[in-house]
Write an enzyme that holds these catalytic residues in place. Sequence first.
Site, PDB file in Angstrom:
ATOM      1  N   GLU A  44       0.814  -1.213   0.000  1.00 31.64           N
ATOM      2  CA  GLU A  44       0.000   0.000   0.000  1.00 31.64           C
ATOM      3  C   GLU A  44       0.852   1.270   0.000  1.00 31.64           C
ATOM      4  O   GLU A  44       0.567   2.212  -0.738  1.00 31.64           O
ATOM      5  CB  GLU A  44      -0.922   0.037   1.237  1.00 31.64           C
ATOM      6  CG  GLU A  44      -2.007  -1.025   1.233  1.00 31.64           C
ATOM      7  CD  GLU A  44      -1.539  -2.344   1.812  1.00 31.64           C
ATOM      8  OE1 GLU A  44      -0.313  -2.619   1.798  1.00 31.64           O
ATOM      9  OE2 GLU A  44      -2.391  -3.122   2.266  1.00 31.64           O
ATOM     10  N   CYS A  46      -2.696  -3.436   6.885  1.00 33.33           N
ATOM     11  CA  CYS A  46      -2.257  -3.708   8.253  1.00 33.33           C
ATOM     12  C   CYS A  46      -2.646  -2.574   9.194  1.00 33.33           C
ATOM     13  O   CYS A  46      -2.815  -1.418   8.792  1.00 33.33           O
ATOM     14  CB  CYS A  46      -0.755  -3.985   8.299  1.00 33.33           C
ATOM     15  SG  CYS A  46       0.284  -2.565   7.949  1.00 33.33           S
ATOM     16  N   CYS A  51      -0.576   0.548   7.312  1.00 36.23           N
ATOM     17  CA  CYS A  51      -1.041   0.880   5.958  1.00 36.23           C
ATOM     18  C   CYS A  51      -2.464   1.442   5.990  1.00 36.23           C
ATOM     19  O   CYS A  51      -2.813   2.297   5.173  1.00 36.23           O
ATOM     20  CB  CYS A  51      -1.003  -0.353   5.058  1.00 36.23           C
ATOM     21  SG  CYS A  51       0.673  -0.837   4.643  1.00 36.23           S
ATOM     22  N   GLY A  73       8.264 -40.323  -1.185  1.00 37.43           N
ATOM     23  CA  GLY A  73       7.670 -41.213  -2.173  1.00 37.43           C
ATOM     24  C   GLY A  73       6.250 -41.561  -1.782  1.00 37.43           C
ATOM     25  O   GLY A  73       5.583 -40.811  -1.064  1.00 37.43           O
ATOM     26  N   THR A 106       5.481 -41.642   2.044  1.00 38.35           N
ATOM     27  CA  THR A 106       5.438 -40.292   2.615  1.00 38.35           C
ATOM     28  C   THR A 106       4.139 -39.596   2.202  1.00 38.35           C
ATOM     29  O   THR A 106       3.469 -38.970   3.024  1.00 38.35           O
ATOM     30  CB  THR A 106       6.674 -39.484   2.149  1.00 38.35           C
ATOM     31  OG1 THR A 106       7.847 -40.176   2.589  1.00 38.35           O
ATOM     32  CG2 THR A 106       6.684 -38.083   2.717  1.00 38.35           C
TER      33      THR A 106
HETATM   34  C1  AOF Z   1      -0.081  -4.897   4.419  1.00 38.70           C
HETATM   35  N1  AOF Z   1       0.498  -4.825   3.198  1.00 38.70           N
HETATM   36  O1  AOF Z   1       1.916  -5.578   1.634  1.00 38.70           O
HETATM   37  C2  AOF Z   1       1.659  -6.868   3.586  1.00 38.70           C
HETATM   38  C3  AOF Z   1       1.009  -6.960   4.852  1.00 38.70           C
HETATM   39  O2  AOF Z   1       6.631  -7.703   9.815  1.00 38.70           O
HETATM   40  P1  AOF Z   1       5.721  -6.640   9.304  1.00 38.70           P
HETATM   41  O3  AOF Z   1       5.656  -5.419  10.166  1.00 38.70           O
HETATM   42  O4  AOF Z   1       5.948  -6.348   7.841  1.00 38.70           O
HETATM   43  O5  AOF Z   1       4.247  -7.226   9.400  1.00 38.70           O
HETATM   44  C4  AOF Z   1       3.906  -8.447   8.852  1.00 38.70           C
HETATM   45  C5  AOF Z   1       2.415  -8.476   8.755  1.00 38.70           C
HETATM   46  O6  AOF Z   1       1.976  -7.484   7.832  1.00 38.70           O
HETATM   47  C6  AOF Z   1       1.860  -9.781   8.191  1.00 38.70           C
HETATM   48  O7  AOF Z   1       1.655 -10.736   9.191  1.00 38.70           O
HETATM   49  C7  AOF Z   1       0.550  -9.300   7.639  1.00 38.70           C
HETATM   50  O8  AOF Z   1      -0.381  -9.128   8.679  1.00 38.70           O
HETATM   51  C8  AOF Z   1       0.871  -7.935   7.088  1.00 38.70           C
HETATM   52  N2  AOF Z   1       1.252  -8.004   5.683  1.00 38.70           N
HETATM   53  N3  AOF Z   1       0.134  -5.981   5.200  1.00 38.70           N
HETATM   54  O9  AOF Z   1      -0.795  -3.974   4.819  1.00 38.70           O
HETATM   55  C9  AOF Z   1       1.365  -5.737   2.759  1.00 38.70           C
HETATM   56  N4  AOF Z   1       2.543  -7.807   3.182  1.00 38.70           N
HETATM   57 ZN    ZN Z   2       0.986  -2.620   5.888  1.00 37.98          ZN
END
Ligand code: AOF
Ligand code: ZN
Length: 367
Positions: free
Chosen positions: A60, A83, A92, A304, A307
Site C-alpha cells: 500500500e 495492516c 497501511c 515417495g 510419505t
Molecule cells: C499490508 N500490506 O503488503 C503486507 C502486509 O513484519 P511486518 O511489520 O511487515 O508485518 C507483517 C504483517 O503485515 C503480516 O503478518 C501481515 O499481517 C501484514 N502483511 N500488510 O498492509 C502488505 N505484506
Molecule cells: Zn501494511
Amino acid sequence: MADAGLDRRFMAAALRLSARHRGLTGTNPSVGTLIVRDDGAGPAIVGSGITAIGGRPHAETQALAEAGALARGATAYVTLEPCAHHGRTPPCAEALVAAGVARVVGAASDPDPRVSGRGYAILRAAGIEVVEGVLAAQAADLMAGYLIRSASKRPEVTLKLAVSVDGMIGRTGEGQVAITGPVARAQVHLMRAASDAILVGIGTALADDPELTCRLAGLERRSPLRIVLDPHVRLPAGSKLARTARDVPVLVAAEPANAARAGALAALGVEFIGVEMADGAIALPELMEDLAARGVSTVMVEGGAETARRFLAEGLVDRIALFTGPGTIGTGGILSPVVRGRIPEGFALARAARYGDDAYEEFTRQT
Ligand code: AOF
Ligand code: ZN
C-alpha cells in the site's frame, strides 16, 4: 459509483500483480495494491505496489507513494486487509486514510491477530467506504501459505505426484523413472521456485539420489530448502543432496538420539531438526509446526508413495498437484496413493492444463 464488475477486474489485476513476489517476501504474504481514479474519462491506475522482496515495504505504501496527490478521492484495491500495526512504518490502513482515498476494495481478511478486522475498522472509522471479500477465493488460493500458517501454525502442504497411465509413480529398485516430459518438469521446477521447502522421505532420497533444486535458467537461486524425513540419519554423505548442501540448504529431520551419526553430514553443511516419533515414524503434525515456527509457509511433498500416504492420512495435504504421463509402468510398479479419477474425498479440482503429452490437474482441499 461502485461497480461490482469493475471492482472484480481491478482486483484480478491486483492479484496478478501480487503473484510476482510469491515466495520472495519471507513470512509476509505477497500483497498487491492498485490505486484507481476516474476523472470522467474512465478509470485509470495511478499507483501500484507489491510487497517488496523480503517483506517490507508493504504494497500500500508503495502504491500511495506513486499516486501522490492523485490518491485523494481514489479507490484502493488491496489483495489483503491493510495492516493496523506499527512495524518499521505506521500502519497501511492509516496511510490510506492520510492519503484521502475514498474507497478501499479488499480481497482477503488478514488472520494476523495484530490486524484481523482492525485494518478495515480503521478505514471505516475514517469514513472510507470499504468493500470486503472481492475475489476472496482467488486471494486465498494465492496466499494459501500465509493464511494457513497464520491460522493453523503449519505450512501449506502441496502433494506433487507424477503418475503413469496405469497409476504408478515408479518401479521398485529402478530409482528415478521418467513419467512426465520436459514441459511438465519445467512446471515442477517453477513450483519449486515459488515454494519455501521441498520434502521427501529417506526412501526416495536413497532410491533416486535426487537434487530437488530449481534448475530453470535464471531461477537457480530460487531453489528452496530441501527437507529429508530421515529418523535414523541414513542419508549418505556422498548423496547429491549432501554434496550440494552448502549451495542449497538441506535439513534432515531425525530422532535426536541419532544425531551422533550426523557428523559427516554436518561437516558438509547439512542441518538437523530433532523430531518426535509416533508409532515408529516421524510425527508429521509436530514437524510441520516446527517448520512453520522457522518461517516455512509452503512445503512441496515430492516423494515417495509412503510419505505421500502419511501426509494424506494425517489430513495435512492442502493441495494435490497431479501430473499424469502417457506411458505405462506395468510389473514392479509402485502404486500412487492418488490417481486420475480417484481423488481423496474433500478435494475439488481447482485447475487443469496440458503440458506436452502430460495432463495436469490441481486439487485443493475444501475447508
Ligand atoms: C499490508 N500490506 O503488503 C503486507 C502486509 O513484519 P511486518 O511489520 O511487515 O508485518 C507483517 C504483517 O503485515 C503480516 O503478518 C501481515 O499481517 C501484514 N502483511 N500488510 O498492509 C502488505 N505484506
Ligand atoms: Zn501494511
